[in-house]
Design a protein around this motif. Structure first.
Motif, PDB file in Angstrom:
ATOM      1  N   ALA A   6       0.984  -1.257   0.478  1.00 36.16           N
ATOM      2  CA  ALA A   6       0.455  -0.157  -0.214  1.00 36.16           C
ATOM      3  C   ALA A   6       1.080   1.034   0.200  1.00 36.16           C
ATOM      4  CB  ALA A   6      -0.887  -0.573   1.410  1.00 36.16           C
ATOM      5  N   ALA A   7       2.181   1.055   0.791  1.00 36.72           N
ATOM      6  CA  ALA A   7       2.799   2.664   0.612  1.00 36.72           C
ATOM      7  C   ALA A   7       3.563   2.557  -0.448  1.00 36.72           C
ATOM      8  CB  ALA A   7       3.801   2.268   2.337  1.00 36.72           C
TER       9      ALA A   7
ATOM     10  N   GLY B 215      -4.134   1.125   2.457  1.00 36.61           N
ATOM     11  CA  GLY B 215      -4.567  -0.101   2.862  1.00 36.61           C
ATOM     12  C   GLY B 215      -5.365  -0.708   4.009  1.00 36.61           C
ATOM     13  N   TRP B 216      -4.943  -1.765   4.601  1.00 39.78           N
ATOM     14  CA  TRP B 216      -5.300  -2.330   5.929  1.00 39.78           C
ATOM     15  C   TRP B 216      -5.665  -1.067   6.974  1.00 39.78           C
ATOM     16  CZ3 TRP B 216      -3.807  -8.103   6.186  1.00 39.78           C
ATOM     17  CH2 TRP B 216      -4.299  -8.771   5.478  1.00 39.78           C
ATOM     18  N   ALA B 217      -4.633  -0.659   6.987  1.00 38.14           N
ATOM     19  CA  ALA B 217      -4.882   0.592   8.288  1.00 38.14           C
ATOM     20  C   ALA B 217      -6.538   1.048   7.992  1.00 38.14           C
ATOM     21  CB  ALA B 217      -3.679   0.586   8.500  1.00 38.14           C
TER      22      ALA B 217
ATOM     23  N   ILE C  83      -2.546  -8.198  -2.753  1.00 36.39           N
ATOM     24  CA  ILE C  83      -1.814  -6.909  -2.075  1.00 36.39           C
ATOM     25  C   ILE C  83      -2.000  -6.114  -3.774  1.00 36.39           C
ATOM     26  CG2 ILE C  83       0.120  -7.441  -4.276  1.00 36.39           C
ATOM     27  CD1 ILE C  83       1.506  -9.441  -2.772  1.00 36.39           C
ATOM     28  N   GLY C  84      -2.638  -6.293  -4.548  1.00 38.64           N
ATOM     29  CA  GLY C  84      -2.908  -5.924  -5.576  1.00 38.64           C
ATOM     30  C   GLY C  84      -4.456  -4.846  -5.268  1.00 38.64           C
ATOM     31  N   THR C  85      -4.628  -5.055  -4.048  1.00 36.87           N
ATOM     32  CA  THR C  85      -5.531  -4.176  -3.822  1.00 36.87           C
ATOM     33  C   THR C  85      -5.780  -2.677  -3.906  1.00 36.87           C
ATOM     34  OG1 THR C  85      -6.994  -6.171  -3.823  1.00 36.87           O
ATOM     35  CG2 THR C  85      -9.196  -4.416  -3.021  1.00 36.87           C
ATOM     36  N   ASN C  86      -4.178  -2.953  -2.738  1.00 33.46           N
ATOM     37  CA  ASN C  86      -3.522  -1.831  -2.649  1.00 33.46           C
ATOM     38  C   ASN C  86      -3.290  -0.333  -3.546  1.00 33.46           C
ATOM     39  OD1 ASN C  86      -3.996  -2.290   0.278  1.00 33.46           O
ATOM     40  ND2 ASN C  86      -2.208  -4.500  -0.272  1.00 33.46           N
ATOM     41  N   LYS C  87      -3.310  -1.006  -4.769  1.00 27.71           N
ATOM     42  CA  LYS C  87      -3.420   0.272  -6.128  1.00 27.71           C
ATOM     43  C   LYS C  87      -4.698   0.815  -5.945  1.00 27.71           C
ATOM     44  CE  LYS C  87      -1.965  -0.316 -10.605  1.00 27.71           C
ATOM     45  NZ  LYS C  87      -0.966   1.098 -10.385  1.00 27.71           N
ATOM     46  N   SER C  88      -5.113   0.526  -6.055  1.00 28.96           N
ATOM     47  CA  SER C  88      -6.731   1.555  -6.227  1.00 28.96           C
ATOM     48  C   SER C  88      -6.961   1.726  -5.120  1.00 28.96           C
ATOM     49  CB  SER C  88      -7.904   0.677  -6.783  1.00 28.96           C
ATOM     50  OG  SER C  88      -8.518  -0.300  -5.857  1.00 28.96           O
ATOM     51  N   CYS C  89      -6.872   1.448  -3.580  1.00 31.34           N
ATOM     52  CA  CYS C  89      -7.018   1.580  -2.721  1.00 31.34           C
ATOM     53  C   CYS C  89      -6.514   3.124  -1.814  1.00 31.34           C
ATOM     54  CB  CYS C  89      -6.869   0.816  -1.317  1.00 31.34           C
ATOM     55  SG  CYS C  89      -6.887   1.591   0.528  1.00 31.34           S
ATOM     56  N   SER C  90      -4.468   3.366  -2.573  1.00 31.37           N
ATOM     57  CA  SER C  90      -3.830   4.237  -2.424  1.00 31.37           C
ATOM     58  C   SER C  90      -3.756   4.972  -3.671  1.00 31.37           C
ATOM     59  CB  SER C  90      -2.301   3.445  -2.874  1.00 31.37           C
ATOM     60  OG  SER C  90      -2.729   2.427  -2.305  1.00 31.37           O
ATOM     61  N   LEU C  91      -4.812   4.923  -5.028  1.00 31.62           N
ATOM     62  CA  LEU C  91      -4.836   5.810  -6.317  1.00 31.62           C
ATOM     63  C   LEU C  91      -6.010   7.007  -5.683  1.00 31.62           C
ATOM     64  CD1 LEU C  91      -5.122   7.350  -8.329  1.00 31.62           C
ATOM     65  CD2 LEU C  91      -6.279   5.666  -9.827  1.00 31.62           C
ATOM     66  N   GLU C  92      -6.946   6.205  -4.128  1.00 29.94           N
ATOM     67  CA  GLU C  92      -7.930   6.726  -3.205  1.00 29.94           C
ATOM     68  C   GLU C  92      -7.559   8.240  -2.828  1.00 29.94           C
ATOM     69  OE1 GLU C  92     -12.657   5.682  -2.148  1.00 29.94           O
ATOM     70  OE2 GLU C  92     -10.652   5.381  -0.633  1.00 29.94           O
TER      71      GLU C  92
END
Length: 549
Positions: free
Chosen positions: A124-125, A457-459, A467-476
């Motif tokens: 995520a970072a 991320g999860w926090a 793993i890859g779900t963090n890409k769209s989460c981080s973009l938001e």
């Protein structure tokens, strides 16, 4: 010759946006993307251009003619997802755009100079750093309490899943961008405070994950002989805080409460032939211990049935095709359903134990009631359950009268994760995460926004996705931060801020020296790397490498 997505899929959707005919689904804008186990290629629409292969960061996509025998099932899984008019995602194929819509990225005003600290160095970072560094004038400093980056990719992905760890190549590209910096071995609350980070940077993004395990809440949970699957994963992956074996490897049977992917990983790794693991990056101390292991059986205990199992289909496919391990389901009557997981186990598992073979035994409809033993673990008491469907459609396990004790001297729990508080940062104790709206941190749940503070991320969202779900989460989250810059809610200093004094931190150059050392030591033994697991030894490696230059 259609292409096929296989087991290592990380779900970051890079292939989705590379596809010129929009034949890979679900896409990030579709409702089931957040819960999908992987993405799938439509064999009918695929034009065999290979763009997805080049875009995939983990080598998960292959032409169907190059699939191994144990990967052929993924042809069917890809086709099944796209079967029918709704293609599994609620959209008629005729209504889809010619190409998947690319998520918009907010642009900051020309000439903006922005310094951002990211706390945590996992997926995520690094995805957040990547999105930020696409903007001119942005500098990112990634901090982590460990001396090594990459989070669960280094310390959580099973060593026999080297393809999944290939995403480290993408992380290396992100780290090499101008404006990227590491400060490793720095812990918020010990070496630096949240306020100090805000003084040194224009904004702070927390990517601290969910490092703690959920409790079972049953008597005897803390007896010697109990541990968590997460501790076992950290041990065999060389996490510096988990060098001592947390489980009894002289036990013939290990019982794991839970049947998610982590439970499957633990079972598979501790039952695998050590000579096979010796070709991976498993920690040396774990490999030596597993060579002396007496474990022959791992029992995975689950409250509900096969259809509700927490493992993903790709992970179970990998276990079912493991040549050294049997998957045993004695409750064959439970495998009569037409759901995908029941069908998979019906076709691939065995009904009875072969004493000559190592095995994973799946126990369904059994809820843990107590860990039995006086001074040490002697067994796990479970109560049999039945399934009931609530009015909202949820399937729940209801305790019955019958009980039994599964004899064992080792019980591991693997029932999910939760985030832990970061000193000086708001925390929601009910949801076990940092309270936020679209990644903007709240001063308290339901309260005002905390200035210049964000989360990914999860926090941010809880322990869901891959793993890859963090890409769209981080973009938001990054879009929220950049919007705040563009609208004046975050005002960059426009000049270098005070230097953050954080002790003997390792920077990116130090990490590259350590990384090169581990890879070089691995090559000498035909392995991807040999991890250095002691913090002082890591510092020595870096110091020696610098002196030799």
């Amino acid at each position: 010759m259609p292409h096929v997505v296989t087991q290592p899929c990380c779900g970051d959707a890079s292939c989705v946006f590379a596809c010129p005919v929009n034949c890979i689904h679900p896409t990030p804008d579709e409702p089931d993307f957040a819960t999908a186990e992987m993405v799938y290629i439509d064999p009918v629409s695929c034009v065999d251009c290979g763009a997805c292969v080049r875009a995939c960061p983990v080598g998960a996509i292959k032409p169907h003619t190059k699939l191994d025998d144990d990967e052929l099932v993924f042809m069917e899984l890809n086709a099944l997802f796209h079967a029918g008019s709704d293609a599994g995602n609620g959209l008629e194929s005729a209504t889809r755009p010619a190409q998947a819509p690319v998520p918009p990225v907010v642009r900051v005003p020309e000439g903006t100079s922005l310094d951002v600290a990211i706390v945590g160095a996992g997926p995520a970072a690094l995805y957040a750093a990547d999105e930020l560094l696409k903007q001119r004038g942005v500098r990112v400093t990634v901090l982590d309490r460990l001396p090594t980056p990459h989070g669960l990719v280094r310390a959580g992905v099973a060593p026999d899943h080297q393809h999944t760890k290939d995403i480290g190549r993408l992380f290396a590209q992100i780290e090499s961008q101008p404006g990227f910096a590491y400060r490793l071995g720095v812990e918020v609350g010990r070496d630096v405070t949240h306020d100090q980070l805000l003084t040194s940077h224009d904004a702070v993004v927390y990517a601290t994950g969910a490092p703690a395990d959920r409790q079972l809440g049953v008597p005897g949970e803390g007896l010697p002989g109990t541990a968590t699957a997460t501790e076992v994963v950290a041990w065999y992956n060389g996490h510096p805080d988990h060098v001592q074996a947390p489980l009894d490897l002289q036990a013939e049977r290990v019982v794991v409460v839970g049947n998610g992917n982590v439970a499957l990983d633990v079972a598979r790794v501790i039952l695998s032939e050590p000579d096979e693991l010796a070709r991976t990056d498993i920690a040396d101390h774990a490999l030596a211990a597993l060579r002396q292991s007496a474990v022959r059986e791992v029992v995975l205990v689950a409250r509900r049935g096969p259809a509700q199992a927490a493992f993903t289909v790709p992970e179970m496919v990998g276990l079912l095709h493991h040549r050294d391990i049997d998957v045993v389901v004695e409750q064959r009557e439970l495998l009569g359903g037409d759901d995908q997981k029941s069908a998979l186990l019906r076709d691939g598992s065995v009904p009875v134990v072969d004493p000559a073979r190592r095995r994973v035994v799946l126990r369904f409809l059994a809820a843990p009631e107590a860990v039995i033993g006086d001074d040490v673990v002697e067994g796990l008491q479970v109560v049999h359950t039945s399934l009931e469907t609530r009015a909202d459609g949820a399937v729940v396990a209801v305790p019955m009268q019958e009980r039994e004790v599964i004899a064992t001297s080792c019980v591991l729990r693997s029932v999910g994760y939760r985030s832990t508080p970061v000193p000086g940062v708001p925390f929601d104790p009910a949801l076990h995460r940092i309270p936020n709206i679209d990644g903007r941190v709240l001063a308290e749940p339901g309260g005002e926004l905390l200035p210049r503070t964000y989360v990914v991320g999860w926090a941010k969202r809880g322990p869901t996705g891959f793993i890859g779900t963090n890409k769209s989460c981080s973009l938001e989250t990054v879009n929220a931060l950049l919007t705040d810059v563009a609208t004046g809610r975050v005002v960059p200093a426009g000049r270098p801020r005070p230097v953050l004094h954080d002790g003997a931190a390792l920077d990116r150059a130090d990490w590259l020296l350590l990384d090169a050392h581990e890879r070089r030591a691995g090559r000498e033994q035909g392995r991807p790397r040999r991890k250095v697991v002691d913090r002082l030894a890591m510092a020595d490696v870096v110091r020696t490498a610098k002196a030799a230059r």
